[in-house]
Design a protein around this motif. Structure first.
Motif, PDB file in Angstrom:
ATOM      1  N   GLY A  60       0.959  -1.089   0.053  1.00  0.00           N
ATOM      2  CA  GLY A  60      -0.088   0.057   0.002  1.00  0.00           C
ATOM      3  C   GLY A  60       0.773   1.202  -0.082  1.00  0.00           C
ATOM      4  O   GLY A  60       2.049   1.407   0.423  1.00  0.00           O
ATOM      5  N   TYR A  61       0.207   2.331  -0.631  1.00  0.00           N
ATOM      6  CA  TYR A  61       0.872   3.435  -0.612  1.00  0.00           C
ATOM      7  C   TYR A  61       0.348   4.537   0.169  1.00  0.00           C
ATOM      8  O   TYR A  61       1.004   5.569   0.308  1.00  0.00           O
ATOM      9  CB  TYR A  61       0.890   4.194  -2.140  1.00  0.00           C
ATOM     10  CG  TYR A  61       1.536   3.274  -3.223  1.00  0.00           C
ATOM     11  CD1 TYR A  61       2.814   3.528  -3.695  1.00  0.00           C
ATOM     12  CD2 TYR A  61       1.075   1.947  -3.675  1.00  0.00           C
ATOM     13  CE1 TYR A  61       3.495   2.959  -4.676  1.00  0.00           C
ATOM     14  CE2 TYR A  61       1.839   1.174  -4.659  1.00  0.00           C
ATOM     15  CZ  TYR A  61       3.090   1.804  -5.080  1.00  0.00           C
ATOM     16  OH  TYR A  61       3.690   0.940  -6.095  1.00  0.00           O
ATOM     17  N   GLN A  68       7.183  -1.857   6.821  1.00  0.00           N
ATOM     18  CA  GLN A  68       6.829  -1.940   5.339  1.00  0.00           C
ATOM     19  C   GLN A  68       7.857  -2.094   4.847  1.00  0.00           C
ATOM     20  O   GLN A  68       8.898  -1.223   4.771  1.00  0.00           O
ATOM     21  CB  GLN A  68       6.007  -0.938   5.112  1.00  0.00           C
ATOM     22  CG  GLN A  68       5.367  -1.048   3.531  1.00  0.00           C
ATOM     23  CD  GLN A  68       4.331  -0.123   3.211  1.00  0.00           C
ATOM     24  OE1 GLN A  68       3.498   0.360   4.107  1.00  0.00           O
ATOM     25  NE2 GLN A  68       3.931   0.205   1.756  1.00  0.00           N
ATOM     26  N   GLN A  69       7.960  -3.010   3.512  1.00  0.00           N
ATOM     27  CA  GLN A  69       9.094  -3.358   2.801  1.00  0.00           C
ATOM     28  C   GLN A  69       8.769  -2.427   1.207  1.00  0.00           C
ATOM     29  O   GLN A  69       7.794  -2.727   0.801  1.00  0.00           O
ATOM     30  CB  GLN A  69       9.525  -4.485   2.362  1.00  0.00           C
ATOM     31  CG  GLN A  69       9.967  -5.553   3.927  1.00  0.00           C
ATOM     32  CD  GLN A  69      10.126  -6.738   3.453  1.00  0.00           C
ATOM     33  OE1 GLN A  69      11.317  -7.263   3.674  1.00  0.00           O
ATOM     34  NE2 GLN A  69       9.389  -7.540   2.846  1.00  0.00           N
ATOM     35  N   ALA A 154       0.380   8.180  -6.384  1.00  0.00           N
ATOM     36  CA  ALA A 154       0.855   7.126  -5.110  1.00  0.00           C
ATOM     37  C   ALA A 154       2.169   7.399  -4.756  1.00  0.00           C
ATOM     38  O   ALA A 154       2.546   7.349  -3.515  1.00  0.00           O
ATOM     39  CB  ALA A 154       0.418   5.693  -5.705  1.00  0.00           C
ATOM     40  N   ASP A 155       2.921   7.519  -5.841  1.00  0.00           N
ATOM     41  CA  ASP A 155       4.417   8.017  -5.422  1.00  0.00           C
ATOM     42  C   ASP A 155       4.378   8.907  -4.504  1.00  0.00           C
ATOM     43  O   ASP A 155       5.382   9.315  -3.630  1.00  0.00           O
ATOM     44  CB  ASP A 155       5.084   8.104  -6.637  1.00  0.00           C
ATOM     45  CG  ASP A 155       5.109   6.700  -7.571  1.00  0.00           C
ATOM     46  OD1 ASP A 155       5.111   5.678  -7.002  1.00  0.00           O
ATOM     47  OD2 ASP A 155       5.282   6.889  -8.835  1.00  0.00           O
ATOM     48  N   ASN A 161       4.754  10.502   3.088  1.00  0.00           N
ATOM     49  CA  ASN A 161       4.838   9.547   4.480  1.00  0.00           C
ATOM     50  C   ASN A 161       6.494   9.371   4.968  1.00  0.00           C
ATOM     51  O   ASN A 161       6.714   8.936   5.885  1.00  0.00           O
ATOM     52  CB  ASN A 161       4.245   8.259   3.862  1.00  0.00           C
ATOM     53  CG  ASN A 161       2.618   8.415   3.932  1.00  0.00           C
ATOM     54  OD1 ASN A 161       2.236   9.208   4.548  1.00  0.00           O
ATOM     55  ND2 ASN A 161       2.314   7.374   3.034  1.00  0.00           N
ATOM     56  N   CYS A 162       7.318   9.595   4.067  1.00  0.00           N
ATOM     57  CA  CYS A 162       8.789   9.501   4.364  1.00  0.00           C
ATOM     58  C   CYS A 162       9.269  10.842   4.857  1.00  0.00           C
ATOM     59  O   CYS A 162      10.450  10.744   5.296  1.00  0.00           O
ATOM     60  CB  CYS A 162       9.560   9.097   2.900  1.00  0.00           C
ATOM     61  SG  CYS A 162       9.312   7.327   2.281  1.00  0.00           S
TER      62      CYS A 162
END
Length: 330
Positions: A60-61, A68-69, A154-155, A161-162
């Protein structure tokens, strides 16, 4: 049905400087205008850093769950390098796209992703926050940045999120950017775009590769748009703005041969090693055969020697042993 111009196509024209119809081009960013301060010296090309982005994960994005990997790729194309290349000799170096891949996950997961990355060594990180640190080290804070992605939503969510909060002056989604130049009523996959443009590729869905090939696809979209649909160019600034040279350079970068994969590099070495092993086995087999033949010949010679010795002993005694036994019976 004619597909109308999309903003992505108009922005490409503006950033790469191959359209004079600036009044038709949407405003880029919120803090920028059309002043010459944004242009590279002696060019209609904007001074920007294109950043190709791709994320690959099966979990998931929208949110990053604990542990999560995923692997994430960033590819950088600087219009300063592009401008220098356009003004250089035809033999100038074309590999001006710098690509990076970062992985988060188990050693097995990261190793598999690293083996598929074509453009250098993949780097394993321990947390999403480290992705933000590495991004900041790659993308100078004082540059105007344009994100490029295929299916960007999505990217870009994963970037947030990072912890990557860098705001680009524009985001080019090559899914949308392809629709006007190619007159598409549906959405092409990245693989379909690469095939359409004759861009050599391998190992898609490795994030570092996809980020790189997305930039190549963007360049070919500019070529197709520029060659078929461009507005009249402004050429008074410099001979460096010659459209034929620009499109030739963009095409050459986009369609340049891809690097060999690690498997392709290692395959000839493995074949050579296997051939060497087979040769050693053949040589060992021949040696064993020769030893057996020599042993057989030695035994034959020994038998012949014993027979000859026996015959000589019989000759010396004057009569055969059988005759001697017969005489003793009388």
């Amino acid at each position: 049905m004619i597909i109308p111009l999309r903003d992505e196509t108009l922005v490409l024209r503006k950033l790469l400087g191959y359209s004079a119809a600036s009044s038709l081009i949407p405003t880029i960013g919120t803090d920028y205008d059309d002043s010459d301060d944004l242009l590279l010296a002696g060019s209609l090309m904007w001074d920007v850093l294109f950043v190709g982005i791709d994320v690959d994960t099966t979990e998931g994005y929208e949110e990053l769950i604990p542990d999560q990997q995923f692997h994430i790729g960033f590819s950088l194309l600087d219009t300063r390098d592009l401008h220098s290349l356009v003004s250089a000799t035809p033999e100038a170096k074309l590999d001006i796209i710098r690509s990076h891949q970062f992985t988060i996950g188990t050693s097995k997961y990261c190793k598999k992703a690293a083996l598929r990355f074509l453009f250098g060594e993949s780097e394993q990180l321990n947390s999403p926050e480290q992705v933000a640190v590495r991004f900041a080290s790659l993308v100078p804070a004082d540059r105007n940045v344009v994100y490029v992605a295929h299916g960007a939503k999505a990217d870009l969510r994963v970037l947030v999120n990072c912890g990557i909060t860098r705001r680009p002056i524009y985001t080019i989604d090559t899914v949308k950017a392809a629709q006007t130049p190619l007159q598409l009523t549906y959405r092409y996959s990245l693989e379909a775009l690469l095939d359409r443009f004759g861009i050599p590729y391998k190992y898609l869905h490795a994030a570092g590769n996809d980020a790189h090939f997305c930039l190549r696809a963007m360049l070919m979209l500019a070529v197709v748009d520029g060659e078929q649909y461009q507005q009249p160019r402004l050429t008074s600034k410099s001979k460096l703005n010659d459209s034929d040279r620009l499109f030739s350079v963009l095409r050459s970068i986009a369609q340049a041969p891809r690097p060999l994969s690690k498997h392709e590099i290692e395959a000839p070495l493995k074949e050579e090693e296997m051939a060497h092993r087979l040769e050693l086995k053949r040589a060992a087999k021949e040696l064993r055969r020769a030893k057996r033949a020599a042993k057989t010949e030695r035994r034959r010679l020994e038998r012949e020697s014993r027979s000859q010795d026996k015959a000589e002993e019989d000759d010396i005694s004057g009569k055969p042993e059988s005759e001697s036994k017969s005489s003793s019976l009388f």
